[in-house]
Design a protein around this motif. Structure first.
Motif, PDB file in Angstrom:
ATOM      1  N   MET A   1       0.931  -1.276  -0.060  1.00 46.64           N
ATOM      2  CA  MET A   1      -0.275   0.159  -0.343  1.00 46.64           C
ATOM      3  C   MET A   1       0.823   1.072   0.150  1.00 46.64           C
ATOM      4  O   MET A   1       1.798   1.594   0.700  1.00 46.64           O
ATOM      5  CB  MET A   1      -0.570  -0.136   0.981  1.00 46.64           C
ATOM      6  N   ARG A   2      -0.046   2.033  -0.872  1.00 47.51           N
ATOM      7  CA  ARG A   2       1.302   3.273  -0.903  1.00 47.51           C
ATOM      8  C   ARG A   2       0.653   4.348   0.086  1.00 47.51           C
ATOM      9  O   ARG A   2       0.375   4.425   0.738  1.00 47.51           O
ATOM     10  CB  ARG A   2       1.031   4.071  -2.059  1.00 47.51           C
ATOM     11  N   THR A   3       2.042   5.451   0.488  1.00 48.18           N
ATOM     12  CA  THR A   3       1.851   5.879   1.506  1.00 48.18           C
ATOM     13  C   THR A   3       0.477   7.094   1.371  1.00 48.18           C
ATOM     14  O   THR A   3      -0.201   7.584   2.579  1.00 48.18           O
ATOM     15  CB  THR A   3       3.363   6.913   1.269  1.00 48.18           C
ATOM     16  N   SER A   4       0.566   7.284  -0.027  1.00 45.93           N
ATOM     17  CA  SER A   4      -0.704   7.782   0.222  1.00 45.93           C
ATOM     18  C   SER A   4      -1.885   7.915   0.229  1.00 45.93           C
ATOM     19  O   SER A   4      -2.824   8.220   0.439  1.00 45.93           O
ATOM     20  CB  SER A   4      -0.430   8.985  -1.641  1.00 45.93           C
ATOM     21  N   GLU A   5      -2.172   6.498  -0.416  1.00 44.33           N
ATOM     22  CA  GLU A   5      -3.578   5.576   0.518  1.00 44.33           C
ATOM     23  C   GLU A   5      -3.176   5.646   1.922  1.00 44.33           C
ATOM     24  O   GLU A   5      -4.571   5.530   2.254  1.00 44.33           O
ATOM     25  CB  GLU A   5      -3.378   4.264  -0.374  1.00 44.33           C
ATOM     26  N   LEU A   6      -2.964   4.927   2.601  1.00 48.49           N
ATOM     27  CA  LEU A   6      -2.310   5.261   4.106  1.00 48.49           C
ATOM     28  C   LEU A   6      -2.878   6.355   4.851  1.00 48.49           C
ATOM     29  O   LEU A   6      -3.994   6.469   4.826  1.00 48.49           O
ATOM     30  CB  LEU A   6      -1.185   4.974   4.275  1.00 48.49           C
ATOM     31  N   LEU A   7      -1.846   7.601   3.938  1.00 47.24           N
ATOM     32  CA  LEU A   7      -2.974   8.873   4.312  1.00 47.24           C
ATOM     33  C   LEU A   7      -3.919   9.510   4.550  1.00 47.24           C
ATOM     34  O   LEU A   7      -4.875  10.013   5.392  1.00 47.24           O
ATOM     35  CB  LEU A   7      -1.160  10.077   3.844  1.00 47.24           C
ATOM     36  N   LEU A   8      -4.877   8.652   3.160  1.00 40.62           N
ATOM     37  CA  LEU A   8      -5.694   8.762   2.892  1.00 40.62           C
ATOM     38  C   LEU A   8      -6.912   8.329   3.928  1.00 40.62           C
ATOM     39  O   LEU A   8      -7.484   8.940   4.202  1.00 40.62           O
ATOM     40  CB  LEU A   8      -6.405   9.037   1.219  1.00 40.62           C
ATOM     41  N   ARG A   9      -6.664   7.129   3.847  1.00 43.49           N
ATOM     42  CA  ARG A   9      -6.880   6.581   4.991  1.00 43.49           C
ATOM     43  C   ARG A   9      -7.107   6.813   6.740  1.00 43.49           C
ATOM     44  O   ARG A   9      -8.615   6.831   6.811  1.00 43.49           O
ATOM     45  CB  ARG A   9      -6.787   5.097   5.018  1.00 43.49           C
ATOM     46  N   PHE A  10      -6.269   7.358   6.376  1.00 43.28           N
ATOM     47  CA  PHE A  10      -5.866   7.888   7.880  1.00 43.28           C
ATOM     48  C   PHE A  10      -6.858   9.474   8.422  1.00 43.28           C
ATOM     49  O   PHE A  10      -7.948   9.411   9.416  1.00 43.28           O
ATOM     50  CB  PHE A  10      -4.532   8.604   8.404  1.00 43.28           C
ATOM     51  N   ILE A  11      -6.838  10.421   7.071  1.00 47.56           N
ATOM     52  CA  ILE A  11      -7.189  11.338   7.410  1.00 47.56           C
ATOM     53  C   ILE A  11      -8.918  10.883   7.165  1.00 47.56           C
ATOM     54  O   ILE A  11      -9.400  11.681   7.892  1.00 47.56           O
ATOM     55  CB  ILE A  11      -7.032  12.515   5.900  1.00 47.56           C
ATOM     56  N   LEU A  12      -9.544  10.527   6.109  1.00 45.56           N
ATOM     57  CA  LEU A  12     -10.684  10.384   6.326  1.00 45.56           C
ATOM     58  C   LEU A  12     -11.631   9.192   7.643  1.00 45.56           C
ATOM     59  O   LEU A  12     -12.561   9.568   8.111  1.00 45.56           O
ATOM     60  CB  LEU A  12     -11.439   8.714   4.955  1.00 45.56           C
ATOM     61  N   GLY A  13     -10.815   8.372   8.034  1.00 48.99           N
ATOM     62  CA  GLY A  13     -10.758   7.922   9.348  1.00 48.99           C
ATOM     63  C   GLY A  13     -11.317   8.607  10.488  1.00 48.99           C
ATOM     64  O   GLY A  13     -11.889   8.811  11.401  1.00 48.99           O
ATOM     65  N   GLY A  14     -10.088   9.509   9.941  1.00 50.87           N
ATOM     66  CA  GLY A  14     -10.328  10.200  11.497  1.00 50.87           C
ATOM     67  C   GLY A  14     -10.853  11.482  11.357  1.00 50.87           C
ATOM     68  O   GLY A  14     -12.149  12.123  12.435  1.00 50.87           O
ATOM     69  N   LEU A  15     -11.480  11.975  10.491  1.00 52.55           N
ATOM     70  CA  LEU A  15     -12.810  12.905   9.773  1.00 52.55           C
ATOM     71  C   LEU A  15     -14.059  12.185  10.519  1.00 52.55           C
ATOM     72  O   LEU A  15     -15.198  12.422  10.748  1.00 52.55           O
ATOM     73  CB  LEU A  15     -12.299  13.099   8.440  1.00 52.55           C
ATOM     74  N   ALA A  16     -13.743  11.360   9.955  1.00 53.05           N
ATOM     75  CA  ALA A  16     -15.244  10.432  10.168  1.00 53.05           C
ATOM     76  C   ALA A  16     -15.548  10.042  12.054  1.00 53.05           C
ATOM     77  O   ALA A  16     -16.416  10.354  12.343  1.00 53.05           O
ATOM     78  CB  ALA A  16     -15.201   8.723   9.823  1.00 53.05           C
ATOM     79  N   VAL A  17     -14.574  10.219  12.830  1.00 54.53           N
ATOM     80  CA  VAL A  17     -14.730  10.015  14.334  1.00 54.53           C
ATOM     81  C   VAL A  17     -14.914  11.546  14.545  1.00 54.53           C
ATOM     82  O   VAL A  17     -15.854  11.516  15.520  1.00 54.53           O
ATOM     83  CB  VAL A  17     -13.207   9.481  14.925  1.00 54.53           C
TER      84      VAL A  17
END
Length: 121
Positions: A1-17
């Motif tokens: 998994m690319r770093t940009s994908e991990l960053l996007l998942r982190f941002i979207l997950g955090g935003l959902a929380v």
């Protein structure tokens, strides 16, 4: 998994929380905040944050509300599956699924409230 994908998942997950927490704090109906907390990855964190900041009673209200949202998740999955098979458009299927998720969760919430009021009266 690319770093940009991990960053996007982190941002979207955090935003959902964050959004589910804000909804549970700002909205007058705590169960509605629980519906937003029903994003499966978010529910535990939302209850934890509410418990730490506002106590067990508020956390329990969010957890009760997540029942409606989780039930709506089943409707979402079925809608996305059917829409993908029918249209082949992933973006439309996801948009429709999220819409059905919210509307079905709210409908279940309203019906339960109506049934409780009818039982009391």
């Amino acid at each position: 998994m690319r770093t940009s994908e991990l960053l996007l998942r982190f941002i979207l997950g955090g935003l959902a929380v964050v959004l589910s927490y804000v909804a549970s704090v700002l909205l007058p109906w705590k169960a509605l905040g629980g519906i937003f907390a029903a994003f499966p990855a978010v529910m535990i964190v939302a209850v934890l944050m509410m418990g730490i900041s506002q106590g067990s009673d508020k956390a329990a209200a969010v957890a009760r509300g997540s029942v409606y949202g989780m039930t709506g998740c089943a409707a979402c999955v079925l809608t996305v599956l059917y829409a993908l098979r029918t249209t082949g458009l992933w973006w439309f299927s996801l948009l429709l699924g999220v819409t059905v998720w919210f509307l079905s969760a709210m409908a279940i919430y309203k019906v339960r409230g109506w049934m409780q009021a009818r039982a009391k009266g």
